[in-house]
Design a protein around this motif. Structure first.
Motif, PDB file in Angstrom:
ATOM      1  N   GLU A 284      13.345  -0.302  -1.798  1.00 38.02           N
ATOM      2  CA  GLU A 284      12.273  -1.057  -1.158  1.00 38.02           C
ATOM      3  C   GLU A 284      10.954  -0.295  -1.226  1.00 38.02           C
ATOM      4  O   GLU A 284       9.894  -0.875  -1.480  1.00 38.02           O
ATOM      5  CB  GLU A 284      12.649  -1.359   0.290  1.00 38.02           C
ATOM      6  CG  GLU A 284      13.795  -2.356   0.427  1.00 38.02           C
ATOM      7  CD  GLU A 284      14.253  -2.528   1.862  1.00 38.02           C
ATOM      8  OE1 GLU A 284      13.918  -1.654   2.694  1.00 38.02           O
ATOM      9  OE2 GLU A 284      14.937  -3.521   2.154  1.00 38.02           O
ATOM     10  N   THR A 285      11.012   1.022  -0.991  1.00 36.42           N
ATOM     11  CA  THR A 285       9.794   1.822  -1.043  1.00 36.42           C
ATOM     12  C   THR A 285       9.228   1.854  -2.469  1.00 36.42           C
ATOM     13  O   THR A 285       8.021   1.704  -2.673  1.00 36.42           O
ATOM     14  CB  THR A 285      10.072   3.253  -0.561  1.00 36.42           C
ATOM     15  OG1 THR A 285      10.663   3.206   0.737  1.00 36.42           O
ATOM     16  CG2 THR A 285       8.793   4.067  -0.484  1.00 36.42           C
ATOM     17  N   ALA A 286      10.108   2.057  -3.454  1.00 38.19           N
ATOM     18  CA  ALA A 286       9.650   2.105  -4.845  1.00 38.19           C
ATOM     19  C   ALA A 286       9.057   0.761  -5.277  1.00 38.19           C
ATOM     20  O   ALA A 286       8.040   0.721  -5.976  1.00 38.19           O
ATOM     21  CB  ALA A 286      10.809   2.490  -5.765  1.00 38.19           C
ATOM     22  N   THR A 287       9.669  -0.346  -4.853  1.00 38.73           N
ATOM     23  CA  THR A 287       9.143  -1.670  -5.207  1.00 38.73           C
ATOM     24  C   THR A 287       7.747  -1.860  -4.620  1.00 38.73           C
ATOM     25  O   THR A 287       6.844  -2.381  -5.287  1.00 38.73           O
ATOM     26  CB  THR A 287      10.089  -2.764  -4.697  1.00 38.73           C
ATOM     27  OG1 THR A 287      11.373  -2.594  -5.308  1.00 38.73           O
ATOM     28  CG2 THR A 287       9.551  -4.143  -5.037  1.00 38.73           C
ATOM     29  N   ALA A 288       7.561  -1.439  -3.357  1.00 30.49           N
ATOM     30  CA  ALA A 288       6.249  -1.577  -2.726  1.00 30.49           C
ATOM     31  C   ALA A 288       5.189  -0.743  -3.434  1.00 30.49           C
ATOM     32  O   ALA A 288       4.008  -1.101  -3.431  1.00 30.49           O
ATOM     33  CB  ALA A 288       6.333  -1.172  -1.253  1.00 30.49           C
TER      34      ALA A 288
ATOM     35  N   SER B 276       0.851  -1.193   0.000  1.00 32.02           N
ATOM     36  CA  SER B 276       0.000   0.000   0.000  1.00 32.02           C
ATOM     37  C   SER B 276       0.876   1.229   0.000  1.00 32.02           C
ATOM     38  O   SER B 276       1.911   1.261   0.662  1.00 32.02           O
ATOM     39  CB  SER B 276      -0.900   0.019   1.237  1.00 32.02           C
ATOM     40  OG  SER B 276      -1.534   1.267   1.390  1.00 32.02           O
ATOM     41  N   PRO B 277       0.496   2.269  -0.749  1.00 26.46           N
ATOM     42  CA  PRO B 277       1.281   3.500  -0.713  1.00 26.46           C
ATOM     43  C   PRO B 277       1.409   4.073   0.673  1.00 26.46           C
ATOM     44  O   PRO B 277       2.314   4.813   0.953  1.00 26.46           O
ATOM     45  CB  PRO B 277       0.487   4.449  -1.639  1.00 26.46           C
ATOM     46  CG  PRO B 277      -0.290   3.542  -2.530  1.00 26.46           C
ATOM     47  CD  PRO B 277      -0.626   2.337  -1.695  1.00 26.46           C
ATOM     48  N   SER B 278       0.463   3.753   1.546  1.00 28.80           N
ATOM     49  CA  SER B 278       0.514   4.304   2.894  1.00 28.80           C
ATOM     50  C   SER B 278       1.365   3.469   3.819  1.00 28.80           C
ATOM     51  O   SER B 278       1.542   3.814   4.964  1.00 28.80           O
ATOM     52  CB  SER B 278      -0.898   4.401   3.486  1.00 28.80           C
ATOM     53  OG  SER B 278      -1.478   3.118   3.569  1.00 28.80           O
ATOM     54  N   ALA B 279       1.872   2.334   3.344  1.00 28.53           N
ATOM     55  CA  ALA B 279       2.667   1.485   4.211  1.00 28.53           C
ATOM     56  C   ALA B 279       3.807   0.835   3.442  1.00 28.53           C
ATOM     57  O   ALA B 279       3.808  -0.357   3.200  1.00 28.53           O
ATOM     58  CB  ALA B 279       1.794   0.408   4.844  1.00 28.53           C
ATOM     59  N   PRO B 280       4.784   1.608   2.984  1.00 29.50           N
ATOM     60  CA  PRO B 280       5.914   1.022   2.293  1.00 29.50           C
ATOM     61  C   PRO B 280       6.787   0.215   3.239  1.00 29.50           C
ATOM     62  O   PRO B 280       6.638   0.278   4.443  1.00 29.50           O
ATOM     63  CB  PRO B 280       6.669   2.255   1.753  1.00 29.50           C
ATOM     64  CG  PRO B 280       6.286   3.348   2.672  1.00 29.50           C
ATOM     65  CD  PRO B 280       4.874   3.059   3.102  1.00 29.50           C
ATOM     66  N   VAL B 281       7.707  -0.537   2.661  1.00 35.44           N
ATOM     67  CA  VAL B 281       8.562  -1.383   3.469  1.00 35.44           C
ATOM     68  C   VAL B 281       9.397  -0.528   4.406  1.00 35.44           C
ATOM     69  O   VAL B 281      10.002   0.465   4.001  1.00 35.44           O
ATOM     70  CB  VAL B 281       9.490  -2.209   2.541  1.00 35.44           C
ATOM     71  CG1 VAL B 281      10.431  -3.069   3.356  1.00 35.44           C
ATOM     72  CG2 VAL B 281       8.651  -3.054   1.594  1.00 35.44           C
ATOM     73  N   PRO B 282       9.428  -0.861   5.698  1.00 41.71           N
ATOM     74  CA  PRO B 282      10.180  -0.040   6.643  1.00 41.71           C
ATOM     75  C   PRO B 282      11.675  -0.167   6.390  1.00 41.71           C
ATOM     76  O   PRO B 282      12.167  -1.243   6.045  1.00 41.71           O
ATOM     77  CB  PRO B 282       9.793  -0.629   8.003  1.00 41.71           C
ATOM     78  CG  PRO B 282       9.434  -2.050   7.703  1.00 41.71           C
ATOM     79  CD  PRO B 282       8.807  -2.019   6.339  1.00 41.71           C
TER      80      PRO B 282
END
Length: 669
Positions: free
Chosen positions: A352-356, A252-258
């Motif tokens: 990681e964020t972009a992949t999510a 979810s865009p609101s919960a990218p990989v930490p």
């Protein structure tokens, strides 16, 4: 914590960093044997070091990761995206485990074995040629609605549980006669996150006289953080009655990989021997200066004339001042560390964020030869993480939108640090859609931040500064992790605690740049001491453009506030007493107004004070505990007379002030 473990916790993060950099670079240069060797050497060194301690989970992960890299290096396996993902996940988890070890000094967390089993399974699949696993079955093969409902009903956080094992057990009706206990089976599952037991047909009512206590009609559904092989153990005698899945919450865009947590300890610093030698030499000279003061005290006791004593004391104080200044520069040199290792942590965060989010983004990092205080490096990880997430999530457009705008599908974010005088400047720039001042005005009006007429009067660059207001957002869905504007006040507060400032600029369709300006060190700070309402306060000299004495006839009312003209520029004039909630001081008739002129959001703002006391070099101590979040206060220092001096953050005070005390262009009505 023993010395061997301390040394490992210093060198371990460096090896993780080397491996991560090589793996990220391999995606662009898959045939570069030197990069494979770099990653292999780093993982091999980590595995050898872990073998010295009782850390079996970490050792297993690194052992299989080394095997996979060895297969690449020997040509037995070709590079694949799945293999790179698995290795990056392994290095990220290793870094998180190192952070736990540094914080606790003990072993790994309770779920380490389960996490390691999942990572080992992913790495082994890559080693076997990315062959699909025989068990558990994939979530796409059956209906997973019950898993999503159970995950949601138990309020499990995707950030904490990015992958779970789901099991659904439908016991045979005659299981009781075989000695099977479905509830006992479920209770034996380790790392249980959620459990739900229902009847097989809840819609069909059962009459009391028709209920059969000897026939099982239960359905057991559970979620566990353990690996599938571990969860399956209690049900090994009923394999035909279970469904076992390895399941991940949808991204979810609101919960990218930490991102991996920044290890806090041990708090050690590598220092060149020459710097220690210089410090030792200064200590010797300080001892001589101290003995000189003792000698002077003896002469004064023997009747040395006061005038001669004052002359000697002045000379020795001047010598002591020079020694203290040299000591300060030497200590600063010891505390300065390169900023580049910190910046190199972020390519993996961005990836990681972009992949999510289903985007392709490159991060360009540049900060060669830039050194800053160690405390600043430690304090920058969280605000930079937030800014980069914002850039990926809300700054970078989807691929289709970029193609329509004539941009390459793969976006670019740059993270650049450079030194300017006694400051370090860090720019976070993206080539995304940019920020829309019209949309920001609309959002500010909807939240009642400013009256409509004030919003219409603001220039576009002043409108952009509104994103730093607490709670401001243009996003339709407000989240804690991202949303350009959501949490930007926290970024400014974090940078403010480091003695720095944050600014933002944007061009529609071309991208956004967030600029952080920070001091090189935090040990000694030059402050201007002022008085207001009978109290003394400090204002950092870095934030002062100039001081001014303004005649009363040059101060004129403007809207609900005051202003004066400084070299053909109208400067809003605020009262420091009003900003601090103190009573106003009565100024003698005809006396000049004393003001400190600062810069806020690109504009000059003046703050009236009672008097200027002088300048001091002080040791700034940040506020802690409940006071750490207090707006407008950078910290405290102890004066020579024993009094505590509060060091003010003037831009922070103005930003937190009610609208009737804010300057024109910053929220005044």
């Amino acid at each position: 914590m023993d010395e061997l473990l301390e040394q490992f916790l210093i060198e371990g993060p460096e090896q993780v960093q080397h491996a991560g950099e090589a793996l990220l670079a391999l995606e662009g240069r898959p045939d570069d044997a030197a990069l494979v060797d770099q990653a292999f050497r780093a993982i091999h060194t980590l595995k050898g070091s872990v073998g010295l301690f009782d850390l079996p989970a970490m050792g297993q992960v690194l052992h299989v990761a080394e095997d996979l890299l060895g297969a690449w290096r020997d040509g037995r396996r070709a590079l694949s995206r799945g293999a790179v993902d698995a290795l990056i996940a392994a290095t990220g988890q290793t870094e998180r485990w190192l952070g736990v070890l540094a914080a606790t000094g003990g072993g790994l967390p309770a779920d380490a074995d389960a996490v390691a089993a999942d990572l080992v399974s992913r790495l082994n699949r890559a080693l076997d040629g990315d062959a699909p696993p025989s068990a558990p079955i994939q979530a796409t093969d059956i209906d997973t609605a019950w898993i999503e409902a159970l995950f949601r009903d138990r309020d499990l956080a995707p950030a904490r549980h990015p992958r779970v094992t789901a099991l659904r057990y439908v016991p045979d009706a005659g299981c009781y006669f075989r000695g099977d206990d479905p509830v006992a089976f479920a209770r034996a599952v380790p790392d249980l996150l959620a459990l739900r037991i229902t009847r097989r047909d809840v819609a069909a009512p059962v009459a009391a006289d028709a209920y059969d206590p000897y026939a099982c009609d239960l359905v057991v559904e559970l979620l566990s953080a353990a690996a599938p092989e571990v969860v399956k153990g209690p049900f090994r005698f009923v394999p035909d009655q279970i469904q076992l899945l390895s399941w991940s919450p949808p991204p979810s865009p609101s919960a990218p990989v930490p991102p991996p947590a920044l290890a806090e300890g041990p708090r050690s610093l590598r220092v060149e021997a020459s710097r220690i030698d210089a410090l030792a030499q200064l200590v010797d000279e300080l001892v001589v200066a101290k003995n000189a003061l003792s000698d002077l005290a003896g002469q004064m006791a023997d009747g040395l004339a006061p005038q001669a004593a004052a002359q000697i004391l002045g000379d020795r104080q001047a010598a002591l001042d020079r020694l203290v200044a040299r000591l300060h520069r030497t200590v600063m040199g010891i505390r300065l560390v390169p900023i580049l290792p910190l910046l190199r942590r972020f390519p993996r965060v961005v990836r990681e964020t972009a992949t999510a989010l289903g985007k392709e983004v490159d991060l360009a990092v540049d900060g060669q030869d830039v050194q800053v205080d160690k405390a600043i490096v430690e304090g920058l990880f969280e605000p930079l993480t937030h800014l980069l997430r914002n850039a990926v999530d809300h700054g970078i457009e989807p691929a289709a939108e970029r193609a329509a705008a004539g941009k390459p599908a793969r976006a670019l974010i740059s993270l650049v640090a450079r030194r300017e005088g006694d400051h370090v400047v860090i720019d976070v720039a993206d080539d995304g859609r940019g920020m829309d001042p019209v949309r920001i005005r609309r959002a500010a009006a909807a939240r009642g931040l400013l009256p409509d007429r004030m919003l219409d009067a603001l220039a576009d660059d002043q409108v952009l500064d509104l994103v730093f207001r607490p709670g401001f957002s243009t996003a339709e869905a407000v989240t804690d992790l991202s949303g350009r504007g959501v949490g930007m006040d926290a970024v400014r507060a974090a940078v403010g605690r480091l003695g720095g400032s944050v600014g933002i600029s944007s061009a529609s369709g071309q991208g956004t740049t967030v600029r952080l300006v920070l001091p090189l060190n935090l040990v000694l700070t030059k402050v201007m001491i002022v008085t207001v309402a009978g109290e003394r306060y400090g204002i950092p000299m870095d934030g002062i453009v100039e001081t001014a004495r303004v005649d009363p006839d040059r101060v004129f009312p403007i809207r609900a506030g005051r202003a004066f003209v400084l070299r053909d520029t109208a400067v809003p004039l605020l009262s420091l007493a009003a900003l601090l909630g103190l009573p106003e001081e009565a100024r003698a008739d005809g006396g000049p107004c004393r003001a400190v002129v600062a810069r806020m959001g690109g504009e000059l703002v003046a703050v009236e004070v009672g008097a200027f006391v002088g300048r001091r070099d002080v040791v700034l101590r940040p506020l802690t505990g409940l006071l750490s979040a207090m707006p407008g206060v950078l910290g405290t220092t102890l004066l020579g007379d024993g009094h505590v001096l509060m060091i003010l953050d003037v831009p922070g005070l103005i930003a937190a002030a009610p609208s009737d005390t804010a300057p024109v262009g910053q929220g005044a009505p």
